[in-house]
Design a protein around this motif. Structure first.
Motif, PDB file in Angstrom:
ATOM      1  N   ARG A  90       1.137  -1.674  -0.187  1.00  0.00           N
ATOM      2  CA  ARG A  90      -0.041   0.074   0.096  1.00  0.00           C
ATOM      3  C   ARG A  90       0.847   1.205  -0.059  1.00  0.00           C
ATOM      4  O   ARG A  90       1.742   1.680   0.482  1.00  0.00           O
ATOM      5  CB  ARG A  90      -1.119   0.316   1.527  1.00  0.00           C
ATOM      6  N   GLU A  91      -0.099   2.178  -0.458  1.00  0.00           N
ATOM      7  CA  GLU A  91       0.465   3.394  -0.147  1.00  0.00           C
ATOM      8  C   GLU A  91      -0.482   4.806   0.553  1.00  0.00           C
ATOM      9  O   GLU A  91      -1.549   4.056  -0.261  1.00  0.00           O
ATOM     10  CB  GLU A  91       1.172   3.742  -1.131  1.00  0.00           C
ATOM     11  N   LEU A  92      -0.555   5.191   1.206  1.00  0.00           N
ATOM     12  CA  LEU A  92      -1.145   7.108   1.188  1.00  0.00           C
ATOM     13  C   LEU A  92      -2.221   7.223  -0.338  1.00  0.00           C
ATOM     14  O   LEU A  92      -1.214   6.993  -1.264  1.00  0.00           O
ATOM     15  CB  LEU A  92      -0.268   8.062   1.842  1.00  0.00           C
ATOM     16  N   PRO A  93      -2.701   7.132   0.000  1.00  0.00           N
ATOM     17  CA  PRO A  93      -3.990   7.860  -1.450  1.00  0.00           C
ATOM     18  C   PRO A  93      -2.758   9.709  -1.829  1.00  0.00           C
ATOM     19  O   PRO A  93      -2.351   9.985  -1.704  1.00  0.00           O
ATOM     20  CB  PRO A  93      -5.111   8.377  -0.812  1.00  0.00           C
ATOM     21  N   SER A  94      -2.912   8.768  -3.247  1.00  0.00           N
ATOM     22  CA  SER A  94      -2.160  10.045  -4.586  1.00  0.00           C
ATOM     23  C   SER A  94      -3.534  10.786  -4.470  1.00  0.00           C
ATOM     24  O   SER A  94      -3.055  11.943  -4.730  1.00  0.00           O
ATOM     25  CB  SER A  94      -1.410   9.786  -5.214  1.00  0.00           C
ATOM     26  N   GLY A  95      -4.815  10.576  -4.820  1.00  0.00           N
ATOM     27  CA  GLY A  95      -5.468  10.853  -5.869  1.00  0.00           C
ATOM     28  C   GLY A  95      -6.377  12.468  -4.820  1.00  0.00           C
ATOM     29  O   GLY A  95      -6.788  11.593  -3.566  1.00  0.00           O
ATOM     30  N   LYS A  96      -6.492  13.515  -5.421  1.00  0.00           N
ATOM     31  CA  LYS A  96      -7.797  14.011  -4.734  1.00  0.00           C
ATOM     32  C   LYS A  96      -8.801  13.654  -5.101  1.00  0.00           C
ATOM     33  O   LYS A  96      -9.259  13.664  -5.965  1.00  0.00           O
ATOM     34  CB  LYS A  96      -7.492  15.926  -4.808  1.00  0.00           C
ATOM     35  N   VAL A  97     -10.307  14.096  -3.750  1.00  0.00           N
ATOM     36  CA  VAL A  97     -11.342  14.106  -4.361  1.00  0.00           C
ATOM     37  C   VAL A  97     -11.724  15.045  -5.084  1.00  0.00           C
ATOM     38  O   VAL A  97     -11.953  15.836  -4.714  1.00  0.00           O
ATOM     39  CB  VAL A  97     -12.304  13.762  -3.193  1.00  0.00           C
ATOM     40  N   ARG A  98     -12.712  14.931  -6.502  1.00  0.00           N
ATOM     41  CA  ARG A  98     -12.891  15.908  -6.833  1.00  0.00           C
ATOM     42  C   ARG A  98     -14.532  16.177  -6.341  1.00  0.00           C
ATOM     43  O   ARG A  98     -15.009  15.561  -6.837  1.00  0.00           O
ATOM     44  CB  ARG A  98     -13.027  15.348  -8.818  1.00  0.00           C
ATOM     45  N   ILE A  99     -14.604  17.764  -5.767  1.00  0.00           N
ATOM     46  CA  ILE A  99     -15.397  18.367  -5.826  1.00  0.00           C
ATOM     47  C   ILE A  99     -16.786  19.237  -6.970  1.00  0.00           C
ATOM     48  O   ILE A  99     -16.075  19.391  -7.719  1.00  0.00           O
ATOM     49  CB  ILE A  99     -15.729  18.937  -4.489  1.00  0.00           C
ATOM     50  N   SER A 100     -18.305  17.796  -6.645  1.00  0.00           N
ATOM     51  CA  SER A 100     -18.747  17.980  -8.207  1.00  0.00           C
ATOM     52  C   SER A 100     -19.684  19.589  -7.933  1.00  0.00           C
ATOM     53  O   SER A 100     -20.376  19.966  -8.522  1.00  0.00           O
ATOM     54  CB  SER A 100     -19.289  17.395  -8.559  1.00  0.00           C
TER      55      SER A 100
END
Length: 291
Positions: A90-100
């Motif tokens: 595993r790694e820490l998440p790399s993606g940002k959540v896109r706020i719609s």
């Protein structure tokens, strides 16, 4: 076999026969996915005949299997049997959540929705979304938070907020190692009903005039653009509108009747709402002089 989140170290034994042509190097076939077909493999070549190689540029928390092909000047061998399936770390998440969407529908709430994050950006088991929010102007205020564990839930309504207040809202995705980078928006709640004007008082009274003073409401809950002054005696009622946004206000009501009791209340107004009226003042104008 040893591995981390982005690479794996493979080792193998040489083929039993090299047909009198020494092995020059190996080709490593890499197959991504648990149920993939070997027709979709990718390959990487070693630079020598060493029986160990570190395969780079893998994806975190992804299943792989491997085959090895020996190569000499005569050509390539048949592939080895596939390795057992292995998963990178595993790694820490790399993606940002896109706020719609993020907007205030009512003075005390904000609605937020976002797009589901893709698995390849989570780099581990999905544990949820974490939503933080706090009023922007209060640096010392603790953030409130909500953890959403259902991967299909991609919206939340934040309630019990203050009217006409800018809120900083952040969202992160969680896996077992922690939280990914946050995406942040700033949303201002709608204007609400102002509280009563503060310290309404009478500054002077004459036969035909009553002078008032007051301060802006303790809780404006919006942009104050003026005040309405209600005064009546008996069944007769009048309303004055005073256009001002000052913190301290003075107003003189004129053309009143002498020796008459008036009831006066004051309310703040915003562009769309009238606030709570003050407690009524009961005031008697002075007696008129003779003649």
């Amino acid at each position: 076999m040893s591995f981390d989140s982005r690479s794996v170290v493979l080792s193998w034994t040489p083929p039993p026969r090299d047909n009198n042509a020494p092995i020059t190097h190996f080709s490593i076939q890499i197959l991504e996915g648990e149920h993939s077909d070997w027709s979709r493999y990718q390959s990487i070549s070693t630079q020598n005949s060493d029986l160990k190689y570190k395969v780079p540029n893998l994806k975190p928390f992804t299943v792989y299997s491997y085959r090895v092909v020996a190569i000499n000047r005569m050509g390539a061998s048949e592939p080895s049997e596939p390795s057992y399936l292995m998963m990178t770390a595993r790694e820490l998440p790399s993606g940002k959540v896109r706020i719609s969407e993020a907007y205030s529908g009512k003075p005390d709430s904000i609605f937020v929705s976002w797009d589901p994050i893709t698995q390849e950006k989570i780099h581990g088991e999905f544990l949820g979304y974490r939503v933080f929010w706090k009023a922007r102007e209060e640096d010392g205020e603790l953030s409130r938070q909500a953890d959403i564990k259902n991967p299909n839930q991609t919206k939340i309504s934040l309630s019990n907020l203050r009217p006409y207040t800018a809120y900083v809202i952040s969202i992160q995705v969680l896996n077992p190692l922690g939280a990914g980078p946050s995406n942040t928006v700033l949303v201002t709640t709608k204007q609400g009903v102002p509280s009563t004007p503060a310290n309404l008082s009478v500054t002077s009274v004459s036969q035909t005039d009553i002078s008032l003073s007051w301060y802006k409401p303790e809780h404006s809950n919006g942009k104050i653009i003026g005040y309405r002054i209600y005064y009546n005696h008996g069944r007769d009622a009048e309303i004055y509108t005073v256009n001002t946004s000052s913190d301290y206000n003075i107003y003189n009501i004129s053309h009143l009747m002498p020796f008459t009791r008036y009831e006066i209340t004051v309310a703040a107004i915003t562009a769309s709402l009238e606030g709570q009226r003050s407690q009524p003042l009961q005031i008697m104008t002075d007696v008129a002089g003779p003649g």
